[in-house]
Design a protein around this motif. Structure first.
Motif, PDB file in Angstrom:
ATOM      1  N   PRO A  54      -0.029 -61.110   4.617  1.00 53.95           N
ATOM      2  CA  PRO A  54      -0.873 -61.377   3.449  1.00 53.95           C
ATOM      3  C   PRO A  54      -0.048 -61.495   2.167  1.00 53.95           C
ATOM      4  O   PRO A  54       1.087 -61.008   2.091  1.00 53.95           O
ATOM      5  CB  PRO A  54      -1.787 -60.148   3.391  1.00 53.95           C
ATOM      6  CG  PRO A  54      -0.976 -59.049   3.982  1.00 53.95           C
ATOM      7  CD  PRO A  54      -0.102 -59.689   5.031  1.00 53.95           C
ATOM      8  N   ALA A  55      -0.647 -62.134   1.159  1.00 56.18           N
ATOM      9  CA  ALA A  55       0.015 -62.283  -0.141  1.00 56.18           C
ATOM     10  C   ALA A  55      -0.333 -61.111  -1.046  1.00 56.18           C
ATOM     11  O   ALA A  55      -1.345 -60.421  -0.851  1.00 56.18           O
ATOM     12  CB  ALA A  55      -0.408 -63.586  -0.799  1.00 56.18           C
ATOM     13  N   SER A  56       0.494 -60.906  -2.042  1.00 59.19           N
ATOM     14  CA  SER A  56       0.194 -59.872  -3.033  1.00 59.19           C
ATOM     15  C   SER A  56      -0.910 -60.373  -3.970  1.00 59.19           C
ATOM     16  O   SER A  56      -1.076 -61.576  -4.189  1.00 59.19           O
ATOM     17  CB  SER A  56       1.451 -59.540  -3.853  1.00 59.19           C
ATOM     18  OG  SER A  56       1.868 -60.665  -4.609  1.00 59.19           O
ATOM     19  N   ARG A  57      -1.657 -59.450  -4.531  1.00 67.29           N
ATOM     20  CA  ARG A  57      -2.764 -59.815  -5.417  1.00 67.29           C
ATOM     21  C   ARG A  57      -2.273 -60.435  -6.720  1.00 67.29           C
ATOM     22  O   ARG A  57      -3.040 -61.079  -7.433  1.00 67.29           O
ATOM     23  CB  ARG A  57      -3.625 -58.587  -5.693  1.00 67.29           C
ATOM     24  CG  ARG A  57      -4.288 -58.042  -4.425  1.00 67.29           C
ATOM     25  CD  ARG A  57      -5.140 -56.806  -4.703  1.00 67.29           C
ATOM     26  NE  ARG A  57      -5.780 -56.330  -3.487  1.00 67.29           N
ATOM     27  CZ  ARG A  57      -5.240 -55.462  -2.652  1.00 67.29           C
ATOM     28  NH1 ARG A  57      -4.037 -54.974  -2.914  1.00 67.29           N
ATOM     29  NH2 ARG A  57      -5.867 -55.073  -1.564  1.00 67.29           N
ATOM     30  N   THR A  58      -0.999 -60.269  -7.036  1.00 69.00           N
ATOM     31  CA  THR A  58      -0.473 -60.819  -8.286  1.00 69.00           C
ATOM     32  C   THR A  58      -0.282 -62.328  -8.223  1.00 69.00           C
ATOM     33  O   THR A  58      -0.167 -62.971  -9.265  1.00 69.00           O
ATOM     34  CB  THR A  58       0.865 -60.156  -8.650  1.00 69.00           C
ATOM     35  OG1 THR A  58       1.789 -60.350  -7.570  1.00 69.00           O
ATOM     36  CG2 THR A  58       0.680 -58.665  -8.904  1.00 69.00           C
ATOM     37  N   VAL A  59      -0.210 -62.900  -7.019  1.00 72.01           N
ATOM     38  CA  VAL A  59      -0.003 -64.349  -6.913  1.00 72.01           C
ATOM     39  C   VAL A  59      -1.172 -65.073  -6.257  1.00 72.01           C
ATOM     40  O   VAL A  59      -1.320 -66.284  -6.420  1.00 72.01           O
ATOM     41  CB  VAL A  59       1.293 -64.684  -6.140  1.00 72.01           C
ATOM     42  CG1 VAL A  59       2.515 -64.136  -6.849  1.00 72.01           C
ATOM     43  CG2 VAL A  59       1.236 -64.198  -4.707  1.00 72.01           C
ATOM     44  N   ALA A  60      -1.995 -64.379  -5.514  1.00 67.84           N
ATOM     45  CA  ALA A  60      -3.063 -65.037  -4.763  1.00 67.84           C
ATOM     46  C   ALA A  60      -4.236 -65.369  -5.687  1.00 67.84           C
ATOM     47  O   ALA A  60      -4.872 -64.476  -6.242  1.00 67.84           O
ATOM     48  CB  ALA A  60      -3.541 -64.146  -3.623  1.00 67.84           C
ATOM     49  N   TRP A  61      -4.501 -66.666  -5.853  1.00 68.38           N
ATOM     50  CA  TRP A  61      -5.691 -67.070  -6.589  1.00 68.38           C
ATOM     51  C   TRP A  61      -6.930 -66.845  -5.718  1.00 68.38           C
ATOM     52  O   TRP A  61      -7.975 -66.440  -6.213  1.00 68.38           O
ATOM     53  CB  TRP A  61      -5.602 -68.536  -6.993  1.00 68.38           C
ATOM     54  CG  TRP A  61      -4.551 -68.837  -8.001  1.00 68.38           C
ATOM     55  CD1 TRP A  61      -3.540 -68.007  -8.416  1.00 68.38           C
ATOM     56  CD2 TRP A  61      -4.387 -70.053  -8.730  1.00 68.38           C
ATOM     57  NE1 TRP A  61      -2.750 -68.631  -9.339  1.00 68.38           N
ATOM     58  CE2 TRP A  61      -3.239 -69.884  -9.553  1.00 68.38           C
ATOM     59  CE3 TRP A  61      -5.059 -71.257  -8.753  1.00 68.38           C
ATOM     60  CZ2 TRP A  61      -2.792 -70.897 -10.404  1.00 68.38           C
ATOM     61  CZ3 TRP A  61      -4.611 -72.271  -9.599  1.00 68.38           C
ATOM     62  CH2 TRP A  61      -3.494 -72.086 -10.413  1.00 68.38           C
ATOM     63  N   HIS A  62      -6.775 -67.135  -4.426  1.00 68.30           N
ATOM     64  CA  HIS A  62      -7.843 -66.924  -3.466  1.00 68.30           C
ATOM     65  C   HIS A  62      -7.232 -66.333  -2.197  1.00 68.30           C
ATOM     66  O   HIS A  62      -6.268 -66.881  -1.660  1.00 68.30           O
ATOM     67  CB  HIS A  62      -8.579 -68.223  -3.135  1.00 68.30           C
ATOM     68  CG  HIS A  62      -9.198 -68.887  -4.315  1.00 68.30           C
ATOM     69  ND1 HIS A  62     -10.319 -68.396  -4.944  1.00 68.30           N
ATOM     70  CD2 HIS A  62      -8.839 -70.004  -4.998  1.00 68.30           C
ATOM     71  CE1 HIS A  62     -10.626 -69.180  -5.969  1.00 68.30           C
ATOM     72  NE2 HIS A  62      -9.749 -70.145  -6.025  1.00 68.30           N
ATOM     73  N   LYS A  63      -7.792 -65.239  -1.726  1.00 70.94           N
ATOM     74  CA  LYS A  63      -7.285 -64.610  -0.519  1.00 70.94           C
ATOM     75  C   LYS A  63      -7.728 -65.389   0.714  1.00 70.94           C
ATOM     76  O   LYS A  63      -8.869 -65.855   0.793  1.00 70.94           O
ATOM     77  CB  LYS A  63      -7.795 -63.170  -0.446  1.00 70.94           C
ATOM     78  CG  LYS A  63      -7.194 -62.354   0.677  1.00 70.94           C
ATOM     79  CD  LYS A  63      -7.613 -60.895   0.571  1.00 70.94           C
ATOM     80  CE  LYS A  63      -7.004 -60.082   1.696  1.00 70.94           C
ATOM     81  NZ  LYS A  63      -7.354 -58.638   1.580  1.00 70.94           N
TER      82      LYS A  63
END
Length: 261
Positions: A54-63
């Motif tokens: 998964p991506a970090s919340r700082t870069v993910a515009w949409h999970k």
């Protein structure tokens, strides 16, 4: 390369995929599908997934839902199969695991359900052309938030205790920091996590400059006769920028073919 302690006549093509960090818009599912196809085109004997799905919340515009990502891994094809370890973001992304301070985290459950073994302080004996070797994987070294939490899940002695003969060992460890503790018994350690610094200029990673992680930022590292390869990975974290470190699938060709008569 031919790692130390490698069995003569054992040749192995290993595709290494690290730090996918699936999310919109930087790593959408159609891009992951292209990565799967590109990996298959390399015709590896073995595919290794080094964590941080998964991506970090700082870069993910949409999970992007992790089940959708892991379903794409079904398309990875290699005679010896696909194996995985977990990274810090696999832990940090699982809120229930953060509260309970234990797993298995969602990434672990989903990978195992799709038939991809997660080597969590575990080792498997594999064979290529009649030559055995061991594939080992460590638990994550930075599983818990906040970042100052010193607890690591990596257990080198316990993992290597599962190795029961003298066949060579490949070790997967998401963070390369643990390489200082890896014994010579391991022929080659494979890591990701750093993204090669993600921004790299003139062979220097500014984000890692001056830290203990700088020495293991990227590439092939040799210390005291021990070998480490750190992948630059594929995705982004903290900031949605890669510069000087192109996304990569690492293809290793280990050993040399036996000479013909």
């Amino acid at each position: 390369m031919t790692p130390p302690g490698w069995t003569p006549g054992l040749t192995l093509r290993v595709a290494v995929i690290a730090d996918i960090h699936v999310c919109e818009p930087w790593m959408p599912l159609d891009r992951v599908a292209e990565i799967v196809d590109a990996t298959n085109a390399l015709a590896p004997d073995l595919v290794l997934l080094l964590g941080d799905y998964p991506a970090s919340r700082t870069v993910a515009w949409h999970k992007v839902p992790l089940p959708d990502l892991v379903r794409l891994f079904d398309g990875l094809k290699s005679p010896l199969g696909t194996y995985a370890v977990l990274g810090n973001h696999d832990w940090w992304d699982d809120r229930a695991a953060m509260v309970a301070r234990r797993g298995p985290v969602e990434s672990h459950r989903l990978l195992e359900a799709r038939g991809i073994p997660v080597l969590d302080n575990d080792a498997r004996r594999l064979t290529k052309d009649g030559h055995p070797f061991w594939l080992a994987g460590l638990g994550d070294q930075e599983p818990f938030l906040p970042l100052g939490d010193p607890r690591s899940l990596a257990d080198i002695p316990g993992t290597l205790a599962r190795v029961t003969d003298d066949a060579p060992v490949l070790l997967m460890a998401h963070e390369p920091d643990i390489f200082t503790k890896v014994p010579r018994r391991v022929s080659l350690t494979l890591s990701g996590h750093t993204h090669g610094g993600q921004i790299r200029m003139f062979g220097i990673s500014p984000a890692l400059l001056g830290s203990s992680r700088e020495r293991y930022a990227y590439g092939h590292v040799v210390e005291d006769g021990r070998h480490l390869i750190v992948s630059g990975g594929l995705g982004v974290s903290k900031v949605a920028v890669r510069f000087g470190v192109p996304p990569e699938i690492v293809l290793l060709t280990l050993g040399q073919a036996s000479p013909t008569a």
